[in-house]
Design a protein around this motif. Structure first.
Motif, PDB file in Angstrom:
ATOM      1  N   ILE A 181       1.455   5.023 -11.399  1.00 30.18           N
ATOM      2  CA  ILE A 181       1.338   3.748 -10.692  1.00 30.18           C
ATOM      3  C   ILE A 181       0.180   3.867  -9.709  1.00 30.18           C
ATOM      4  CG2 ILE A 181       2.415   2.190  -9.021  1.00 30.18           C
ATOM      5  CD1 ILE A 181       5.078   2.769 -10.263  1.00 30.18           C
ATOM      6  N   VAL A 182      -0.674   2.845  -9.675  1.00 30.47           N
ATOM      7  CA  VAL A 182      -1.761   2.793  -8.698  1.00 30.47           C
ATOM      8  C   VAL A 182      -1.534   1.604  -7.770  1.00 30.47           C
ATOM      9  CG1 VAL A 182      -3.438   3.932 -10.195  1.00 30.47           C
ATOM     10  CG2 VAL A 182      -3.198   1.455 -10.292  1.00 30.47           C
ATOM     11  N   ASP A 183      -1.939   1.775  -6.512  1.00 27.41           N
ATOM     12  CA  ASP A 183      -1.829   0.733  -5.484  1.00 27.41           C
ATOM     13  C   ASP A 183      -0.413   0.164  -5.392  1.00 27.41           C
ATOM     14  OD1 ASP A 183      -4.523   0.978  -4.845  1.00 27.41           O
ATOM     15  OD2 ASP A 183      -5.126  -0.506  -6.332  1.00 27.41           O
ATOM     16  N   PRO A 184       0.604   0.969  -5.130  1.00 27.39           N
ATOM     17  CA  PRO A 184       1.967   0.425  -4.997  1.00 27.39           C
ATOM     18  C   PRO A 184       2.052  -0.537  -3.819  1.00 27.39           C
ATOM     19  CG  PRO A 184       1.886   2.724  -4.305  1.00 27.39           C
ATOM     20  CD  PRO A 184       0.563   2.425  -4.912  1.00 27.39           C
ATOM     21  N   SER A 185       2.840  -1.609  -3.992  1.00 27.47           N
ATOM     22  CA  SER A 185       2.945  -2.621  -2.940  1.00 27.47           C
ATOM     23  C   SER A 185       4.259  -3.375  -3.073  1.00 27.47           C
ATOM     24  CB  SER A 185       1.773  -3.611  -3.011  1.00 27.47           C
ATOM     25  OG  SER A 185       1.813  -4.338  -4.229  1.00 27.47           O
ATOM     26  N   VAL A 186       4.686  -3.990  -1.958  1.00 27.41           N
ATOM     27  CA  VAL A 186       5.857  -4.863  -1.920  1.00 27.41           C
ATOM     28  C   VAL A 186       5.484  -6.089  -1.097  1.00 27.41           C
ATOM     29  CG1 VAL A 186       7.458  -2.918  -2.117  1.00 27.41           C
ATOM     30  CG2 VAL A 186       6.832  -3.795   0.146  1.00 27.41           C
TER      31      VAL A 186
END
Length: 339
Positions: A181-186
């Protein structure tokens, strides 16, 4: 006198009290009692030397065609019939022979060809070596390609706090899938009691590359948050690498906490132990409370922009006051982009 047709006075008088116009050829008859005028000739009149056209001739039908006569019989007809019958018999015999031959032929066995032909003993001397068959001659089963694994992530151990009128969420983002996973965000959404959305704020992790099973701390900050009744936290669709390159992990050789200007700083040294040149080295500091729950995350870059293999650089990261608790333990990580 004048012609009654064209009015020309050029007339030629004919015997029998008639006249003819030399201009238009009209024939006139003298009318008794008329003053110099002539009338058309009586019916049936014809000028001298005139002969009427011949009348229609009687129709003569063409001669009748000759009566049909039956053709004469050819002496070669019986011979042709005999040849045709003989050819038909020969074809029938050949077809029957083919059917019997196919029915008696052995059915080939199904399955794969052996990878090597059987060895045959030739008497004295060493046996012949195995010769592998060609790849083109070996039947291979068709294999369906498996679909590419989809990236999956979860946001766990989330805690919330209000700091100076700002709302803060800190949690652990975990790669639960089978791919990077690249650039994980919520994203955090705030709603009023009636369901109206009043705030929408995404949060991105400082660590940009997560292998399967790896995790990182992530913080979402809603500055000057409005009044709200409830909130929702959604994990944004994880993204697999497309053009990104895997960061190079650096070694943190030593570090410690230093108090300066009423703030805490993590100060230390990193070394490029990867054996390749790197640039833009980043230091990430995680904070945990006494129970091991995440409370804060902050980052900064090292002093040197480029690091050759074996080179070192110092760093100083200010510990943020935006935290959901009191940190009693810290972890320091360092990553860099390959040059």
């Amino acid at each position: 006198m004048k012609c009654t047709s064209c009015g020309s006075p050029d007339l030629q008088f004919l015997p029998g009290n008639y006249a003819r116009c030399n201009s238009c050829g009209n024939t006139l008859a003298e009318i008794p009692g008329a003053t110099g005028q002539y009338a058309p000739p009586p019916p049936g009149y014809a000028p001298p030397g005139y002969a009427p056209a011949p009348g229609p001739q009687a129709f003569v039908p063409p001669p009748m065609p000759p009566m049909w006569q039956p053709p004469r019989k050819s002496s070669a007809a019986p011979l042709l019939i005999g040849v045709a019958v003989a050819v038909a018999l020969l074809l029938a015999v050949a077809a029957a022979a083919m059917v019997l031959g196919v029915a008696q032929a052995p059915v080939p066995a199904t399955g794969y060809l052996p990878t090597t032909p059987p060895r045959v003993s030739t008497g004295s001397g060493p046996p012949p070596a195995d010769v592998p068959l060609s790849e083109e001659n070996v039947e291979r089963p068709s294999v369906m390609e498996k679909p590419a694994p989809q990236p999956k992530g979860e946001f766990r151990d989330v805690r919330q706090a209000s700091v100076g009128g700002n709302l803060l969420w800190v949690g652990k983002y975990v790669n639960t899938g089978d791919t990077v996973i690249v650039d994980p965000s919520v994203t955090v959404s705030l709603f009023e009691a009636g369901g109206k959305r009043v705030a929408e704020q995404p949060g991105f992790a400082q660590r940009k590359w997560l292998e399967p099973g790896e995790w990182t701390l992530l913080m979402v900050l809603v500055a000057e948050a409005p009044e709200y009744a409830r909130h929702e936290i959604k994990v944004n669709k994880p993204r697999a690498p497309s053009y990104e390159t895997k960061p190079v992990k650096l070694t943190v050789t030593e570090w410690g906490m230093r108090r300066q200007w009423n703030s805490n700083y993590a100060v230390g040294t990193v070394r490029n132990s990867s054996g390749k040149s790197v640039k833009w080295a980043q230091v990430i500091v995680y904070g945990f409370d006494g129970q091991g729950q995440p409370v804060s995350v902050c980052d900064s870059y090292v002093t040197e922009k480029d690091l050759e293999p074996g080179a070192e650089s110092g760093f100083s990261v200010m510990i943020t006051t935006l935290a959901v608790g009191t940190a009693e333990r810290y972890e320091v990580l360092a990553f860099a982009s390959p040059d």
